[in-house]
Design an enzyme around this catalytic site. Structure first.
Site, mmCIF file in Angstrom:
data_model
loop_
_atom_site.group_PDB
_atom_site.id
_atom_site.type_symbol
_atom_site.label_atom_id
_atom_site.label_comp_id
_atom_site.label_asym_id
_atom_site.label_seq_id
_atom_site.Cartn_x
_atom_site.Cartn_y
_atom_site.Cartn_z
ATOM 1 C CB CYS A 240 2.676 4.475 5.539
ATOM 2 S SG CYS A 240 3.428 6.120 5.433
ATOM 3 C CG HIS B 70 -0.101 5.413 1.391
ATOM 4 N ND1 HIS B 70 -0.601 4.864 2.549
ATOM 5 C CD2 HIS B 70 0.767 6.383 1.780
ATOM 6 C CE1 HIS B 70 -0.075 5.482 3.593
ATOM 7 N NE2 HIS B 70 0.765 6.400 3.157
#
Length: 519
Positions: free
Chosen positions: A347, A452
């Protein structure tokens, strides 16, 4: 059909075990046939999760929903505050970003916020027999009482009996419990049904007189003295939990690092960014027997590690500036030039691996542009609209199925031209149902993704560790079963429920729940 009931676990302070206690009761009540759901009016955490509705909530309520056998919903945590500076937070309301604001401005929205909280609670109450609620931090911060929507204010609004959770491991448990009752109002004190004393070590017989003193002094029962339970790992929510995770992990592995067998382990360095978020992405790797994880604030002796991971960040531009100031850029580039080393960005960490991060709308602050590490040929721009969604697909390094979720403000584009003459162009790392994601260099030793939960997949995790072991030239045990994280967690919930059932008077608490105090 069971009578509608509820209960709320409030704490004498932060990190006393409210989340774990609530999780245990979610599982206990599920086993007893209740249709039970978790609820926390307001969370403050940068460790969040994406629900199937595409909304964002705190990790603790995700864990509790799983313990209930439910898919997480935005209504289980209607308000999520994600700190992005010392004075302000991003406000997420019923799963969607409401805006960035300072505490004083947020408090000015109390009426609107309370309306949304009540709306979410009522939606859950219509669907389930029992609501297990959790408070936040200390339940008796007198300077913040007028702004409370999650502790006694929530208990009063829905007529919920309160179980006060105290942490004996911190010391001062008598002052925690008796002091809390002394400074709350008589109306609030009447809601307190009793206490659970958590994280006990030693001989419980030696604390018998302590329990008697608390009960005589308060006129309320101690429902249980719960020993420290090390076999269950709940997803951590805040920086305090992260520091404990780092400390306990370092302590547990210290002897192994000094062992001659250490050279047969996979050593992973994780950059300890100032605004690190979603650090639970790495917990499943920490549990692998051949993996040793070290969190680093400075780039010291990087050559002894096999993998460097840049985790998520709530303030990517600021954390990238921090990497420049702390001298990370050159050492990481040298690390990536080695043939048998891997660099992974998750991320915000993925954004940092690129050429440049732009913030033209000043979403994160006044710095509109900063240079990245330059290891991937991608450019990121922070945008006003947040991407929040579940994702499934396949990776292009090993060709296995991956699944997880995305939470990011930035949009990252892969440049079609190579920045280095004679070098093959970088490619997308994942092919998701929602489209291509991430990037991987031509050598396959630097990759980043917005996904994630990447390592939660047993198949991907096995391939990744096997790949690193091969590059390092060490043996890899293919006989070890790389289970999916979800199956392991389900077993843990049962163990946690058994532990609390053994040491807590569950029947007494259930009787109190079903004598619900009407509002």
């Amino acid at each position: 059909m069971k009578k509608k009931s509820n209960i709320i676990f409030l704490g004498t302070g932060s990190d006393v075990g409210k989340s774990v206690t609530a999780t245990a009761f979610c599982r206990i009540l599920k086993h007893r046939g209740y249709r039970v759901a978790p609820f926390k009016a307001q969370n403050m955490s940068n460790n969040s999760f994406v629900t199937l509705e595409g909304g964002e909530i705190g990790r603790a309520q995700v864990t509790q929903a799983e313990a209930c056998g439910l898919a997480p919903s935005v209504h289980m945590n209607p308000v999520l505050l994600k700190p992005n500076s010392d004075m302000g937070s991003q406000v997420v309301l019923q799963g969607q970003v409401y805006g960035n604001m300072a505490a004083r401005d947020y408090y000015g929205l109390k009426s609107e916020i309370k309306s949304k909280v009540r709306e979410s609670y009522q939606k859950l109450e219509q669907e389930y027999d029992t609501i297990v609620m959790e408070g936040a931090g200390s339940c008796c911060e007198v300077n913040l009482r007028e702004h409370d929507i999650v502790n006694f204010e929530m208990a009063l609004s829905v007529g919920a009996p309160v179980v006060l959770v105290a942490d004996i491991d911190k010391g001062g448990v008598f002052a925690q419990i008796i002091g809390a009752l002394e400074i709350i109002s008589p109306e609030e004190r009447n809601l307190v049904a009793g206490f659970i004393i958590n994280k006990f070590r030693g001989d419980p017989g030696l604390f018998k007189t302590g329990i008697e003193y608390i009960e005589q002094r308060t006129g309320k029962p101690v429902f249980g003295l719960v020993p420290v339970f090390t076999d269950f790992k709940i997803d951590a929510e805040d920086s305090m939990s992260l520091e404990k995770t780092i400390a306990s992990h370092s302590h547990a592995r210290a002897s192994e690092r000094e062992s001659p067998k250490s050279d047969q382990c996979i050593h992973i360095a994780v950059v300890r960014l100032p605004h690190v978020s979603n650090f639970t992405d790495l917990e499943v790797l920490e549990n692998e027997p051949e993996v040793m994880i070290t969190w680093l604030k400075t780039p010291d002796q990087l050559e002894k590690y096999d993998v460097i991971i840049l985790p998520g960040s709530k303030s990517t531009v600021s954390d990238m500036t921090w990497l420049h100031e702390r001298g990370w850029v050159t050492p990481v580039k040298k690390f990536a030039d080695r043939d048998n080393k891997l660099v992974v960005g998750l991320c915000g960490g993925f954004q940092m691996l690129g050429i440049e991060i732009g913030d033209p709308h000043e979403i994160e602050g006044r710095t509109k542009k900063t240079q990245g590490l330059g290891l991937l040929n991608v450019f990121t721009e922070i945008e006003k609209t947040k991407v929040v969604r579940r994702s499934v697909g396949q990776d292009k390094l090993f060709g296995v199925k991956v699944c997880g979720y995305e939470i990011h403000m930035g949009r990252t584009k892969l440049s079609s031209s190579s920045r280095t003459e004679g070098r093959e162009a970088d490619k997308n790392f994942l092919e998701l149902e929602t489209g291509p994601d991430g990037a991987i260099n031509s050598r396959g030793n630097v990759f980043g993704t917005y996904l994630h939960g990447l390592f939660d997949s047993g198949a991907f995790r096995k391939k990744f560790l096997e790949h690193v072991a091969k590059e390092k030239g060490i043996l890899f045990d293919n006989a070890i079963e790389r289970r999916d994280y979800w199956a392991e967690k389900d077993k843990n919930y049962d163990q946690l429920a058994e532990h609390f059932s053994k040491y807590v008077d569950v029947e007494h608490i259930i009787r109190i729940m079903e004598k619900r105090i009407d509002n």
